[in-house]
Scaffold this motif. Structure first.
Motif, PDB file in Angstrom:
ATOM      1  N   ARG A 481       0.828  -1.220   0.000  1.00 41.41           N
ATOM      2  CA  ARG A 481       0.000   0.000   0.000  1.00 41.41           C
ATOM      3  C   ARG A 481       0.861   1.267   0.000  1.00 41.41           C
ATOM      4  N   ARG A 482       2.066   1.146   0.548  1.00 38.31           N
ATOM      5  CA  ARG A 482       2.980   2.309   0.557  1.00 38.31           C
ATOM      6  C   ARG A 482       3.890   2.337  -0.671  1.00 38.31           C
ATOM      7  N   GLY A 483       3.752   1.338  -1.567  1.00 39.81           N
ATOM      8  CA  GLY A 483       4.532   1.315  -2.801  1.00 39.81           C
ATOM      9  C   GLY A 483       6.001   0.970  -2.604  1.00 39.81           C
ATOM     10  N   ILE A 484       6.325   0.204  -1.580  1.00 45.26           N
ATOM     11  CA  ILE A 484       7.723  -0.171  -1.316  1.00 45.26           C
ATOM     12  C   ILE A 484       7.999  -1.554  -1.924  1.00 45.26           C
ATOM     13  N   PRO A 485       8.898  -1.651  -2.920  1.00 45.64           N
ATOM     14  CA  PRO A 485       9.226  -2.974  -3.482  1.00 45.64           C
ATOM     15  C   PRO A 485       9.954  -3.824  -2.433  1.00 45.64           C
ATOM     16  N   HIS A 486       9.585  -5.085  -2.348  1.00 43.24           N
ATOM     17  CA  HIS A 486      10.178  -5.940  -1.315  1.00 43.24           C
ATOM     18  C   HIS A 486      10.050  -7.414  -1.709  1.00 43.24           C
ATOM     19  N   VAL A 487      10.764  -8.256  -0.995  1.00 43.04           N
ATOM     20  CA  VAL A 487      10.702  -9.709  -1.215  1.00 43.04           C
ATOM     21  C   VAL A 487      10.248 -10.349   0.089  1.00 43.04           C
ATOM     22  N   VAL A 488       9.281 -11.291  -0.013  1.00 42.07           N
ATOM     23  CA  VAL A 488       8.804 -12.006   1.184  1.00 42.07           C
ATOM     24  C   VAL A 488       9.368 -13.425   1.147  1.00 42.07           C
ATOM     25  N   LEU A 489       9.977 -13.818   2.235  1.00 40.46           N
ATOM     26  CA  LEU A 489      10.558 -15.162   2.321  1.00 40.46           C
ATOM     27  C   LEU A 489       9.872 -15.907   3.459  1.00 40.46           C
ATOM     28  N   GLN A 503      20.905 -12.019  -1.510  1.00 35.26           N
ATOM     29  CA  GLN A 503      20.802 -10.691  -2.137  1.00 35.26           C
ATOM     30  C   GLN A 503      20.186  -9.643  -1.209  1.00 35.26           C
ATOM     31  N   ALA A 504      20.005  -9.976   0.068  1.00 39.14           N
ATOM     32  CA  ALA A 504      19.352  -9.046   0.999  1.00 39.14           C
ATOM     33  C   ALA A 504      20.215  -7.823   1.310  1.00 39.14           C
ATOM     34  N   GLY A 505      21.489  -7.840   0.914  1.00 44.21           N
ATOM     35  CA  GLY A 505      22.370  -6.703   1.210  1.00 44.21           C
ATOM     36  C   GLY A 505      22.499  -5.713   0.068  1.00 44.21           C
ATOM     37  N   ARG A 506      21.651  -5.837  -0.969  1.00 46.99           N
ATOM     38  CA  ARG A 506      21.736  -4.922  -2.117  1.00 46.99           C
ATOM     39  C   ARG A 506      21.168  -3.539  -1.760  1.00 46.99           C
ATOM     40  N   TYR A 507      21.524  -2.561  -2.541  1.00 46.59           N
ATOM     41  CA  TYR A 507      21.093  -1.187  -2.328  1.00 46.59           C
ATOM     42  C   TYR A 507      19.569  -1.104  -2.423  1.00 46.59           C
ATOM     43  N   LYS A 508      18.939  -0.524  -1.410  1.00 44.49           N
ATOM     44  CA  LYS A 508      17.489  -0.321  -1.318  1.00 44.49           C
ATOM     45  C   LYS A 508      16.681  -1.616  -1.164  1.00 44.49           C
ATOM     46  N   ALA A 509      17.359  -2.745  -0.913  1.00 47.48           N
ATOM     47  CA  ALA A 509      16.637  -4.023  -0.799  1.00 47.48           C
ATOM     48  C   ALA A 509      15.821  -4.072   0.490  1.00 47.48           C
ATOM     49  N   VAL A 510      14.593  -4.575   0.382  1.00 43.57           N
ATOM     50  CA  VAL A 510      13.755  -4.825   1.565  1.00 43.57           C
ATOM     51  C   VAL A 510      13.378  -6.308   1.536  1.00 43.57           C
ATOM     52  N   THR A 511      13.796  -7.048   2.543  1.00 40.73           N
ATOM     53  CA  THR A 511      13.534  -8.490   2.598  1.00 40.73           C
ATOM     54  C   THR A 511      12.791  -8.809   3.893  1.00 40.73           C
ATOM     55  N   ILE A 512      11.633  -9.444   3.766  1.00 39.20           N
ATOM     56  CA  ILE A 512      10.862  -9.863   4.945  1.00 39.20           C
ATOM     57  C   ILE A 512      11.047 -11.369   5.099  1.00 39.20           C
ATOM     58  N   ALA A 513      11.488 -11.807   6.257  1.00 40.22           N
ATOM     59  CA  ALA A 513      11.765 -13.231   6.456  1.00 40.22           C
ATOM     60  C   ALA A 513      11.412 -13.651   7.874  1.00 40.22           C
ATOM     61  N   THR A 514      11.140 -14.945   8.047  1.00 41.52           N
ATOM     62  CA  THR A 514      11.005 -15.448   9.417  1.00 41.52           C
ATOM     63  C   THR A 514      12.380 -15.368  10.073  1.00 41.52           C
ATOM     64  N   ASN A 515      12.384 -15.301  11.406  1.00 39.99           N
ATOM     65  CA  ASN A 515      13.608 -14.951  12.125  1.00 39.99           C
ATOM     66  C   ASN A 515      14.853 -15.751  11.765  1.00 39.99           C
ATOM     67  N   MET A 516      14.678 -17.041  11.447  1.00 36.82           N
ATOM     68  CA  MET A 516      15.850 -17.860  11.201  1.00 36.82           C
ATOM     69  C   MET A 516      16.001 -18.276   9.747  1.00 36.82           C
ATOM     70  N   ALA A 517      15.221 -17.694   8.840  1.00 31.49           N
ATOM     71  CA  ALA A 517      15.281 -18.103   7.440  1.00 31.49           C
ATOM     72  C   ALA A 517      16.662 -17.840   6.851  1.00 31.49           C
ATOM     73  N   ILE A 524      26.024 -10.525   1.703  1.00 34.08           N
ATOM     74  CA  ILE A 524      27.152  -9.675   1.305  1.00 34.08           C
ATOM     75  C   ILE A 524      26.603  -8.313   0.900  1.00 34.08           C
ATOM     76  N   LEU A 525      27.159  -7.260   1.481  1.00 34.40           N
ATOM     77  CA  LEU A 525      26.701  -5.903   1.154  1.00 34.40           C
ATOM     78  C   LEU A 525      26.940  -5.626  -0.327  1.00 34.40           C
ATOM     79  N   GLY A 526      25.885  -5.096  -0.975  1.00 37.13           N
ATOM     80  CA  GLY A 526      25.987  -4.832  -2.412  1.00 37.13           C
ATOM     81  C   GLY A 526      25.459  -5.978  -3.250  1.00 37.13           C
ATOM     82  N   GLY A 527      25.308  -7.151  -2.647  1.00 39.38           N
ATOM     83  CA  GLY A 527      24.766  -8.301  -3.382  1.00 39.38           C
ATOM     84  C   GLY A 527      25.815  -9.348  -3.694  1.00 39.38           C
ATOM     85  N   ASN A 528      25.336 -10.520  -4.080  1.00 37.29           N
ATOM     86  CA  ASN A 528      26.198 -11.655  -4.418  1.00 37.29           C
ATOM     87  C   ASN A 528      26.243 -11.793  -5.941  1.00 37.29           C
TER      88      ASN A 528
END
Length: 921
Positions: A481-489, A503-517, A524-528
């Motif tokens: 609803r806020r228009g934020i691109p993200h990945v759900v794991l 790839q969770a360390g890329r610029y502007k990346a938003v990753t939603i994951a369960t605590n131990m996923a 790696i910062l910047g991506g793999n």
């Protein structure tokens, strides 16, 4: 006192580092010399060391403790040289050189301890050092991971080093057959998951051929993510089950009445007296749901039964209790999901789906009824073991993880494992902000979304930790609803999970994951770049395309890394505290690897489960007095410490639960070891003919005791009863023997019957053929033992269910369980003897069936024929589906641990009962 010692001598971990420093220096001193050697020289030296070690350790001592000490002493002599060679092999094959702290981690693992190393410190590479050293003994090393993907990845990745040094590598995967598993276990190093290793052990102990067994022993295991496997997953035993005869219709009937029950609560009057309202009460802290008296009456009325607690209605009561738990304690999209008409369990710690796993004791059927899907038949346990008892079978056990120190007491108490905290290679500069606490959950989620939007606009990557699938999806909707691109794991399986997290360390990346996923995958910062290139081109099918993609993404990731570093590194945002501090620390540990910057923060609310159920009333009262207003949070170190205290209490409680369960399982474990040991001896041919004759003599002794008691004259003996039982057990016609009943004594009678039994046994052996009879004996012994063990496991389950009530009678339930389970075990072993003897003495030959390749085993009755026709115990009808045959006695039988009636003062099994077979041995 500990503080004083630490002040003068340093902490325990600092003292460990000082102790290991000379070894690290010695390995480093070897490096220039090893670097000068060619590849062939390194391989030749490893082969020579392997031969020297194997010559030095043989012969192996019989005692497991002595064996471990002996092998460890030999391996220690080669530690410095082997570690130096492995470090050089890693540099040449993977372009990865072990840091000094990784050498320390390797030594700790070789010593059979737990190495706590932060995320990103290269635990996968650390394991190669002790793995190679211990594999040189030729006895096999097991490396245990949390999922199939990591097992395969690590076996292929680190396998490059092992193969370079001339060692073989195997990997156990879920879909493998026995032949592939055998090959993997025969390798010097075997990778696999805890479940695969455990289930292979159970399956091996259900095999009917020694050659069909896949494992070759339990020598040395390194457990990756040791806290997850040995603590979190250790609550659930591994179970191999077969279909039960119980009907599933009952679960549908019971499920219809549960929504009609009214939830109540427990209340106390001013004098502290407790009373309940409604039809049932739920205790979330203890994870229980209980019917009240009114609830029991309502259930009886709705189900049309007069007394729910009547023994004849025990199955109905059990179904009601499980249905109540299913409706009140188990939530869809938190504890399980419904997919393709099936209820699939969600792992409470990792958020991963667990297809193929089912809750036991009818709970899964109750959840299926609740969701209106097809109810699968209830299963009965055929074989079971807890992970604690499986891993305690290893001579030497070691583990590695980023978070173990908070559970050090449990590791020491249950596994005898010491935890050593290894310092990081580069200083940790991550900022851990205090917790922020809101009044309501609605306010919390609003704040979480605002924080994510702010970080996204800044370009800082954020990894959001949630505790359930439901919460992940709720947050995802709010971000959309806020228009934020993200990945759900959530609940996605291994490869996809690792790719997303990498790839969770890329610029502007938003990753939603369960605590131990994604545990086991570096962020790696910047991506793999390798992962991004593989997604574009397959390195096997299109190596040119992959090389171009890799070059492109290396540049892109390097540019993004600079932007991410400027933005502050990876931000970890926790949306709820877990019951265990360890899991919060694991989430935090995803940021700040190898000296990278990073930040972490938990945003909580007073309505979160942990705060609602476990946080102290004083904390809530204190926060209320501060006048918490809407959308105004409290940020305080004191509040964070209060939450940690609540977590410590929960951890302590969970530890006590696991310890308590293990005490009960230890009782069964000793019985399992006795049964599996007997099974092994049967397969190896060490038990067979002699065992059957000992059992036959034992039965003869019991029959003579029963029908010809010492306190009666010979004319009063029940000769007809004795003849009937001898015909029943041995097919023996006593009238055909030359026994003179007028003059015979008890001793002479027993001796004459034993002689007749042995003669009949030899005659049957001769008729059938010695080799065929030996095979038949082995098959019958294994079939009966497996069937009786299955029934014994069910009896133990029933015993355990009600044993806690003994405490009300001022008796220790554990002591009562030990006593009664031992009596059940003795009875089981006697039934095994009775039935094996009956089958072997009364079977008859049948003709060979032309269309079958093998001879149908000999049979006597329809029931026995069904027992002998199968080839695999887990797929066939039980040889004892009818009621077990027991010896009918008119006088008490002498127990094997009772004083011998002869007056010698010895136990019966050590004196006149010395020939009684397994239960007395």
């Amino acid at each position: 006192m500990d503080k004083v010692i630490e002040l003068f001598l340093g902490s325990k971990h600092e003292r460990e580092m000082k102790r290991l420093a000379p070894l690290v220096a010695a390995i480093n001193a070897r490096e220039p010399e090893v670097q000068k050697q060619s590849d062939e020289q390194l391989k030749a030296r490893i082969a020579a060391i392997r031969q020297e070690i194997q010559n030095a350790i043989h012969p192996l001592p019989e005692n497991a403790i002595e064996r471990r000490k002996h092998v460890q002493a030999v391996l220690d002599q080669y530690l410095v040289e082997v570690f130096a060679i492995v470090r050089e092999a890693a540099r040449r094959t993977l372009n990865m050189r072990h840091f000094d702290v990784q050498l320390i981690g390797g030594i700790v693992l070789h010593e059979g301890k737990i190495a706590e190393m932060k995320t990103g410190e290269g635990k996968t590479l650390v394991a190669t050092l002790p793995v190679v050293l211990n594999a040189l003994s030729g006895r096999g090393v097991h490396v245990v991971t949390v999922n199939d993907y990591l097992a395969r990845r690590d076996a292929e990745w680190m396998g490059t080093i092992y193969k370079f040094l001339g060692l073989t590598v195997g990997c156990i995967q879920n879909q493998m057959g026995d032949a592939e598993r055998q090959e993997a276990y025969r390798a010097d190093i075997t990778y696999g998951t805890n479940n695969e290793f455990g289930f292979d052990y159970l399956r091996d102990n259900m095999k009917f051929e020694l050659e069909a067994m896949v494992q070759r022993g339990h020598v040395y295991a390194i457990v990756d993510e040791v806290d997850s496997i040995l603590i979190d997953e250790a609550r659930t035993p591994l179970i191999i089950s077969g279909p039960s005869e119980l009907s599933v219709d009952l679960y549908y009937q019971v499920d219809r009445i549960i929504p009609k029950l009214v939830r109540g609560e427990e209340i106390r009057d001013k004098y502290g007296n407790k009373s309940t309202t409604g039809d049932y009460v739920v205790d979330e802290k203890a994870h229980t749901a209980t019917l009240t008296e009114e609830g029991v009456a309502k259930c009886e009325k709705l189900l049309g039964v007069s007394n729910l607690y009547d023994p004849n209605n025990i199955d109905i009561l059990h179904a009601v209790q499980q249905a109540l738990r299913a409706h009140t304690l188990y939530q869809r999209d938190r504890d399980y999901i419904v997919k393709d008409g099936q209820v699939i369990i969600v792992d409470e710690f990792t958020g991963r789906l667990m297809p193929g796993r089912r809750w036991s004791d009818g709970l899964h059927q109750a959840v299926e009824a609740k969701e209106g899907v097809k109810i699968e038949a209830e299963n009965q346990t055929l074989a079971t073991i807890t992970l604690q008892n499986y891993f305690r079978m290893y001579e030497k056990l070691a583990g590695m993880t980023g978070t173990a120190e908070t559970e050090a007491e449990e590791f020491a108490h249950i596994y005898g494992l010491d935890v050593v905290v290894i310092p990081t290679n580069k200083p940790m500069i991550r900022k851990d902000h205090p917790d922020v606490i809101y009044r309501t959950e609605k306010e919390k989620w609003k704040a979480v979304v605002n924080q994510i939007v702010e970080l996204h606009q800044k370009g800082q990557p954020v990894l959001v930790g949630t505790v359930s699938i439901e919460k992940s999806e709720k947050l995802s909707e709010m971000l959309k609803r806020r228009g934020i691109p993200h990945v759900v794991l959530n609940a996605k399986y291994h490869e996809r999970e690792a790719q997303i997290v990498a790839q969770a360390g890329r610029y502007k990346a938003v990753t939603i994951a369960t605590n131990m996923a994604g545990r086991g995958t570096d962020i790696i910062l910047g991506g793999n770049p390798e992962g991004l290139a593989k997604a574009e081109a397959d390195p096997q099918k299109d190596p040119e395309g992959y090389a171009k993609a890799l070059e492109k993404y290396r540049k892109l990731c390097a540019e993004e890394r600079e932007k991410v570093l400027a933005a502050g590194g990876l931000f970890i945002l926790g949306t709820e505290r877990h019951e265990a501090r360890r899991i919060d620390n694991q989430l935090r540990g995803r940021s700040g690897r190898q000296g990278d910057p990073g930040e972490s923060r938990f945003i909580l609310s007073l309505e979160d489960d942990l705060m609602r159920i476990f946080a102290s009333d004083s904390l809530r009262e204190w926060m209320r007095r501060l006048g918490m207003e809407e959308d105004v949070p409290i940020e305080s170190r004191m509040v964070t410490r209060s939450i940690e205290r609540a977590q410590k209490q929960v951890e302590g409680r969970n530890f006590e639960i696991r310890k308590h369960l293990l005490q009960y399982d230890d009782v069964m474990n000793r019985q399992r070891e006795a049964v599996y040991s007997l099974r092994r001896r049967i397969l190896e041919g060490k038990e067979g003919r002699d065992w059957v004759l000992r059992a036959a003599h034992d039965i003869v002794g019991s029959l003579v005791d029963t029908y010809c008691p010492e306190d009666k004259e010979p004319e009063e003996w029940d000769r007809a009863g004795l003849e009937h039982e001898l015909e029943n057990f041995f097919g023996l016609n006593l009238a055909a023997t030359d026994i003179s009943w007028e003059t015979v004594t008890r001793a002479q009678l027993e001796e004459a019957i034993n002689a007749a039994v042995e003669a009949r046994f030899e005659q049957r052996e001769k008729t059938i053929g010695a080799e065929a009879f030996a095979q038949l004996t082995r098959y019958i012994m294994l079939s009966v033992l497996d069937s009786q063990w299955k029934d014994h496991l069910l009896a133990l389950d029933h015993l355990k269910e009600g044993i806690g009530m003994r405490a009300y009678g001022q008796r220790d339930p554990l002591v009562e369980y030990k006593r009664e389970s031992f009596e059940l075990f003795q009875d089981m072993m006697e039934r095994v003897e009775d039935q094996v003897v009956q089958y072997l003495f009364r079977v008859e030959l049948v003709e060979r069936v032309p269309e079958r390749r093998r001879v149908t085993p000999i049979r006597a009755t329809k029931e026995e024929a069904s027992a002998l026709a199968g080839e695999r115990p887990e797929a066939q009808h039980s040889p004892t589906s009818g009621p077990p045959t027991t010896v009918r006695r008119t006088v008490p039988k002498v127990g094997r641990n009772d004083p011998c009636p002869c007056g010698s003062g010895k136990k019966y099994k050590k004196c006149h009962g010395a020939t009684t077979g397994v239960a007395g041995s």
